[in-house]
Design a protein around this motif. Sequence first.
Motif, short mmCIF file in Angstrom:
data_model
loop_
_atom_site.label_atom_id
_atom_site.label_comp_id
_atom_site.label_asym_id
_atom_site.label_seq_id
_atom_site.Cartn_x
_atom_site.Cartn_y
_atom_site.Cartn_z
N TYR A 134 0.68 -1.14 0.10
CA TYR A 134 0.00 0.00 -0.11
C TYR A 134 0.94 1.31 -0.03
O TYR A 134 2.12 1.31 0.46
CB TYR A 134 -0.87 0.04 1.40
CG TYR A 134 -1.89 -0.95 1.30
CD1 TYR A 134 -1.60 -2.36 2.05
CD2 TYR A 134 -3.30 -0.84 0.94
CE1 TYR A 134 -2.45 -3.25 2.11
CE2 TYR A 134 -4.38 -1.72 1.17
CZ TYR A 134 -3.88 -2.94 1.74
OH TYR A 134 -4.93 -3.78 1.75
N PRO B 261 -4.45 4.35 3.61
CA PRO B 261 -3.53 3.36 2.75
C PRO B 261 -4.12 3.24 1.29
O PRO B 261 -5.45 2.68 1.18
CB PRO B 261 -3.34 2.24 3.38
CG PRO B 261 -3.58 2.31 4.78
CD PRO B 261 -4.62 3.59 4.72
N PHE C 159 -4.12 0.88 -2.05
CA PHE C 159 -3.99 -0.40 -2.55
C PHE C 159 -2.71 -0.27 -3.77
O PHE C 159 -3.24 0.50 -4.72
CB PHE C 159 -5.05 -1.50 -2.73
CG PHE C 159 -4.54 -2.42 -3.70
CD1 PHE C 159 -4.60 -2.76 -5.15
CD2 PHE C 159 -4.27 -3.73 -2.98
CE1 PHE C 159 -4.52 -3.78 -5.68
CE2 PHE C 159 -3.73 -4.86 -3.60
CZ PHE C 159 -3.98 -4.90 -5.17
N GLN D 288 -0.10 -13.71 -4.12
CA GLN D 288 -0.74 -15.18 -3.45
C GLN D 288 0.62 -16.04 -3.63
O GLN D 288 0.79 -16.46 -4.77
CB GLN D 288 -2.09 -15.45 -3.96
CG GLN D 288 -2.30 -16.80 -3.32
CD GLN D 288 -3.62 -17.19 -3.70
OE1 GLN D 288 -4.45 -16.42 -3.94
NE2 GLN D 288 -3.84 -18.53 -3.83
N ASP E 282 -2.73 -9.24 -8.73
CA ASP E 282 -3.41 -8.05 -8.90
C ASP E 282 -2.27 -6.70 -8.87
O ASP E 282 -1.64 -6.81 -7.72
CB ASP E 282 -4.66 -7.68 -8.09
CG ASP E 282 -5.39 -6.45 -8.37
OD1 ASP E 282 -6.75 -6.42 -7.72
OD2 ASP E 282 -4.99 -5.85 -8.76
N LEU F 162 3.63 0.72 2.80
CA LEU F 162 3.17 -0.12 3.78
C LEU F 162 3.10 -1.51 3.23
O LEU F 162 2.47 -1.61 1.91
CB LEU F 162 1.94 0.02 4.39
CG LEU F 162 1.76 1.35 5.29
CD1 LEU F 162 0.41 1.94 5.66
CD2 LEU F 162 2.35 1.28 6.54
N THR G 97 -6.94 -16.18 -0.23
CA THR G 97 -7.81 -15.23 -1.02
C THR G 97 -7.05 -13.63 -0.68
O THR G 97 -6.31 -13.92 0.15
CB THR G 97 -9.18 -15.07 -0.50
OG1 THR G 97 -9.17 -14.85 0.98
CG2 THR G 97 -9.95 -16.47 -0.68
N SER G 98 -7.67 -12.86 -0.99
CA SER G 98 -7.01 -11.48 -1.13
C SER G 98 -7.76 -10.94 0.25
O SER G 98 -7.60 -9.63 0.41
CB SER G 98 -7.33 -10.49 -2.39
OG SER G 98 -8.66 -10.24 -2.49
N GLY G 99 -7.75 -11.81 1.29
CA GLY G 99 -8.00 -11.26 2.64
C GLY G 99 -9.37 -11.44 3.24
O GLY G 99 -9.56 -10.01 3.77
N TYR G 100 -10.02 -12.40 3.39
CA TYR G 100 -11.11 -12.42 4.31
C TYR G 100 -10.58 -12.29 5.62
O TYR G 100 -11.39 -12.01 6.50
CB TYR G 100 -12.05 -13.63 3.99
CG TYR G 100 -12.91 -13.32 3.04
CD1 TYR G 100 -13.07 -13.92 1.82
CD2 TYR G 100 -14.29 -12.66 3.49
CE1 TYR G 100 -14.15 -13.70 0.94
CE2 TYR G 100 -15.23 -12.33 2.56
CZ TYR G 100 -14.95 -12.88 1.31
OH TYR G 100 -16.30 -12.75 0.31
N ASN G 101 -9.38 -12.50 5.85
CA ASN G 101 -8.70 -12.62 7.35
C ASN G 101 -8.09 -11.19 7.47
O ASN G 101 -8.03 -10.64 6.48
CB ASN G 101 -7.93 -13.73 7.64
CG ASN G 101 -8.72 -14.99 8.01
OD1 ASN G 101 -9.81 -14.89 8.23
ND2 ASN G 101 -7.94 -15.96 8.00
N GLU G 102 -7.68 -10.76 8.92
CA GLU G 102 -7.03 -9.61 9.05
C GLU G 102 -5.78 -9.42 8.19
O GLU G 102 -5.02 -10.75 7.88
CB GLU G 102 -6.73 -9.56 10.54
CG GLU G 102 -6.02 -10.61 11.00
CD GLU G 102 -5.91 -10.40 12.58
OE1 GLU G 102 -6.43 -11.15 12.94
OE2 GLU G 102 -5.09 -9.55 13.05
N GLN G 103 -5.41 -8.27 7.83
CA GLN G 103 -4.03 -8.15 7.16
C GLN G 103 -3.09 -7.41 8.35
O GLN G 103 -3.52 -6.76 9.23
CB GLN G 103 -4.11 -7.11 6.25
CG GLN G 103 -4.92 -7.72 5.21
CD GLN G 103 -4.79 -6.70 3.89
OE1 GLN G 103 -4.44 -5.86 3.68
NE2 GLN G 103 -5.86 -7.20 2.87
N PHE H 61 -0.03 -5.44 9.26
CA PHE H 61 0.78 -4.25 8.59
C PHE H 61 2.24 -4.43 9.25
O PHE H 61 2.56 -4.47 10.33
CB PHE H 61 0.26 -3.18 8.79
CG PHE H 61 -0.77 -2.78 7.78
CD1 PHE H 61 -1.89 -3.13 7.82
CD2 PHE H 61 -0.70 -2.20 6.47
CE1 PHE H 61 -3.11 -3.22 7.17
CE2 PHE H 61 -1.70 -2.05 5.71
CZ PHE H 61 -3.07 -2.54 5.95
N GLY H 62 3.31 -3.98 8.36
CA GLY H 62 4.70 -3.57 8.84
C GLY H 62 4.79 -2.18 9.39
O GLY H 62 3.49 -1.34 9.27
#
Lengths: 112, 116
Positions: free
Chosen positions: B35, B43, B45, B50, B56, B91, B99-105, B107-108
């Motif tokens: 990001y 942020p 995208f 993956q 993407d 970021l 997948t492209s993120g059903y769960n939390e991301q 971050f650094g």
Amino acid sequence: GQQVMQIPQYQHVQEGEDFTTYCNSSTTLSNIQWYKQRPGGHPVFLIQLVKSGEVKKQKRLTFQFGEAKKNSSLHITATQTTDVGTYFCAGRYGGSQGNLIFGKGTKLSVKP
Amino acid sequence: GAGVSQSPRYKVAKRGQDVALRCDPISGHVSLFWYQQALGQGPEFLTYFQNEAQLDKSGLPSDRFFAERPEGSVSTLKIQRTQQEDSAVYLCASSSTGTSGYNEQFFGPGTRLTVL
């Protein structure tokens, strides 16, 4: 393109007051996530909402997802100085391959 | 590691220079995202991997931006011929799902790039 609008941009409250930030999308979201970013820090995940009308609570934080899955809100009861930061909603469109679209965030300051 | 790490934390480049920003995701995380965050903004995208596949790259602002993740772990974001408008915090985030993120991301800490 797809946009997630978030209001207000800034909110100044006295410690102990409540706080709410709102997110809106013109098209239906598949899900929405909320993040908190402390000053000088990076976004930290708070929660994900998936179902229409969903309400989730985390201690003093209440998250809602609208019935039409186009809007969401985060409400903090009795703010504390530790709540200071910027709160972002991040919406996803188009199912599992949709990327997160972040709102511009609401910057919360809390006066002790 | 304990979390997502990024290096360098700060980078100052002269206009026209090339820069390379590194991201070490959480071990075992399948998904990796880049990001761009301008001051006072959310942020935005840039691109998503993956494993080693770049699924993407629709958010990359120009062909000066290039990202890779050749072995499905560490990723590098390269910006060629930097311009002043490239100044931002970059970021990196990783997620455990395919997948492209059903769960939390996660971050650094970000790399703050300043182009003079």
